[in-house]
Every structure is written in structure tokens, then in C-alpha cells.
Design an enzyme around this catalytic site. Sequence first.
Site, PDB file in Angstrom:
ATOM      1  N   LEU A  29       0.814  -1.215   0.000  1.00 39.51           N
ATOM      2  CA  LEU A  29       0.000   0.000   0.000  1.00 39.51           C
ATOM      3  C   LEU A  29       0.846   1.263   0.000  1.00 39.51           C
ATOM      4  CD1 LEU A  29      -2.773  -0.995   2.575  1.00 39.51           C
ATOM      5  CD2 LEU A  29      -3.018  -0.778   0.100  1.00 39.51           C
ATOM      6  N   GLY A  30       2.073   1.192   0.489  1.00 42.73           N
ATOM      7  CA  GLY A  30       2.908   2.389   0.536  1.00 42.73           C
ATOM      8  C   GLY A  30       4.173   2.141   1.316  1.00 42.73           C
ATOM      9  N   MET A  34       9.568   5.042   8.095  1.00 41.82           N
ATOM     10  CA  MET A  34       9.597   4.032   9.141  1.00 41.82           C
ATOM     11  C   MET A  34       9.513   2.611   8.595  1.00 41.82           C
ATOM     12  SD  MET A  34       7.166   3.726  12.537  1.00 41.82           S
ATOM     13  CE  MET A  34       7.601   5.343  13.167  1.00 41.82           C
ATOM     14  N   GLY A  35       8.881   2.436   7.439  1.00 40.79           N
ATOM     15  CA  GLY A  35       8.765   1.082   6.927  1.00 40.79           C
ATOM     16  C   GLY A  35       7.789   0.981   5.775  1.00 40.79           C
ATOM     17  N   LYS A  51       1.796  -2.699   8.970  1.00 36.61           N
ATOM     18  CA  LYS A  51       2.927  -1.778   8.822  1.00 36.61           C
ATOM     19  C   LYS A  51       4.176  -2.450   9.385  1.00 36.61           C
ATOM     20  CE  LYS A  51      -0.481   1.783   9.639  1.00 36.61           C
ATOM     21  NZ  LYS A  51      -0.813   3.074  10.249  1.00 36.61           N
ATOM     22  N   ASP A 145       1.963  13.842  13.694  1.00 34.57           N
ATOM     23  CA  ASP A 145       2.188  13.878  12.243  1.00 34.57           C
ATOM     24  C   ASP A 145       0.855  13.938  11.509  1.00 34.57           C
ATOM     25  OD1 ASP A 145       3.623  13.934   9.872  1.00 34.57           O
ATOM     26  OD2 ASP A 145       3.797  11.749   9.742  1.00 34.57           O
TER      27      ASP A 145
END
Length: 323
Positions: A29-30, A34-35, A51, A145
Site C-alpha cells: 500500500l505504501g 519508518m517502513g 505496517k 504527524d
Amino acid sequence: MTTHAGENSDALRPEDPRELGPYRLLSRLGRGGMGTVFLGQDPGGRRVAVKVINRELAGETAFRDRFRREVNAARQVRRFCTAPVIDAELDADPLYVVTEYIEGPSLERAVAERGPLPGSDLEGLAVGVATALAAIHGAGIVHRDLKPANVLLSATGPRVIDFGIARALDAADGPTRTGQLVGTPNYLPPELLRGEPVTPASDVFSWGCVVAYAGTARAPFAGNTVPEIFYKVAHEPPKLDGLDPSLSELVGAALDKDPRKRPSVQELLARLVGHTDPNPALIAETVQASWHVPGAPPVPPPPPAAPAPPVATGPARTPAGEP
């Protein structure tokens, strides 16, 4: 790290895992600092966002400790207007966190493709994101964020993702970590740039930036370089030209350079819904019931009910066998 749920996904690469714990991974997905975020599926068939933390980060003891604290705190966030944390691997490699998969475009993508949100959609967005912040702050954490890419426009209203996780990247020397900026320049509060503590008021500032972007299709502190953006965030007033007048004053108050002068999230909600003691849970239900995905065709009204059959009006008949 942002979950681009509902947006274009990529096929898994040869080096990507196919399973993590009980979750089967379906696609990418992206990817962020961070990962990597994967679309996954739990044993019951429910889709989730997984994630996975970069190995170079996961190998740092200090990072793992911060990550564990932040994920455990994020699991306490109430579900309304957020993408709740469902599961996490906090000890074995690789580290990962599992959240609800939200079907729908990000606010960033929706505005880029269709332009600013119109009146009632913009108001629903402002209320929904403020409600999510109330849930996040109620768990004792700060998002840190909040930005248009971290707001997803689902069929049940705006949903805020990735709350609190950015804190795990923090270093003691301010808003950068090994040269990497923690956060998005246009949406960072000025106190973070000054090296001051980040508080719930910092999220209020980012809320103002997000609503301004949603209503004007541009960030209120725009620039061609990161130093230029930082200077405007720290020293210049926001550009709110074109923002709906009903929201402009409140957004301007949220963007005050002094965090002590900004309204609290409860004050944001009180002014948005016109109630002195707003209940975030009830507001979330109202947003869900009234939300219309921006850009989606209106829901057609139900077809009219079929007319009732005519009722006989002749003389009453006496059942057989009765006088």
C-alpha cells in the site's frame, strides 16, 4: 509512515514476506521513513493494514522501546473517527503493527484530484478530524504527524491514521533523527521547530493546517524549500484566502504561533457543533450518519412505496352460520 488505504496498491516484491503471524499479505500500500505498509488479511477474511518496520530501525534498542510504548498507548485509543490498532508484534523480527483497513482515498489525493471540499463536506471533515484528535488525546498520546495524507475519506466519514507512531522516531535533539525530518514541513507546529515540547496543542495547529488545505487546496504555509516553509511556519501568518468564512476564524485561532493561545480540541468541537459540552462519541455517530464522500454521486432517494390495494366499501357480510 502512511497507510494509503483505498488507493493504488502494488504487487508484492520477491523480497516481501507473504505471511506475518496470522496475517496473509496481499499487496503493497505504501512506504515511508519508518517502513512498508501492506494490505493483509486475517484468518477470518477481514482486510487489515500491516505496517512493517524497517530492519535498521528495529535493530535499535532505544527505537524498539519507544515503539513498544507508543503502540501500547495507541491501542487504547477509542475507535471513533480513527483507524484503530488491532494487533502488533513488539518483540520478534520483523516488528509490525496491524490496523483496521480503511477503504477510501486520502484527503491529500481527494483534494489534488477534485479540488477543495465544498461547504458541508468541509465542515464534516473539520468535525471528524477534531473528534479523532479527542479520542487520541483521551488515550494520553499526541498524533505528532497529522497531515492530509493521514486522513482517509471513508464511506463512514473521515478517519485519522498513524496516530502517535511518529514519536518512536524522535531523537533528543529535536525534530530530526539522523538527518531525517520527523513530520511533514507544511504541517509541523512552530514549537517543534523551536525545540519545545510537543503537546495536544501541537495537533490543534496541524488540524488548522489540514482544514485549510481541505478548503483551499493549498497548505497555509507553502514554500519552495524546507527552510522557506519553516520560516513561514515560525514567523508569518497563514494564508487562508478562499477558506469558508464560517471556518476561517477558528482555523486562524488554531494556527496561533503560541500553543497556549490555541483552542483545545474540546473548544474546537464546541465551536464547530455549537454545544458547550460536546460528546465526541455522539459527534462521531452524527458524522457517520450524515457523511457523504466528497466527489461521490449523491445517493438516490428510495423509490416511492407501492400504493396500498383498494379497500372494499360494500355492506358488511355476515359469516355463514351466524344470524
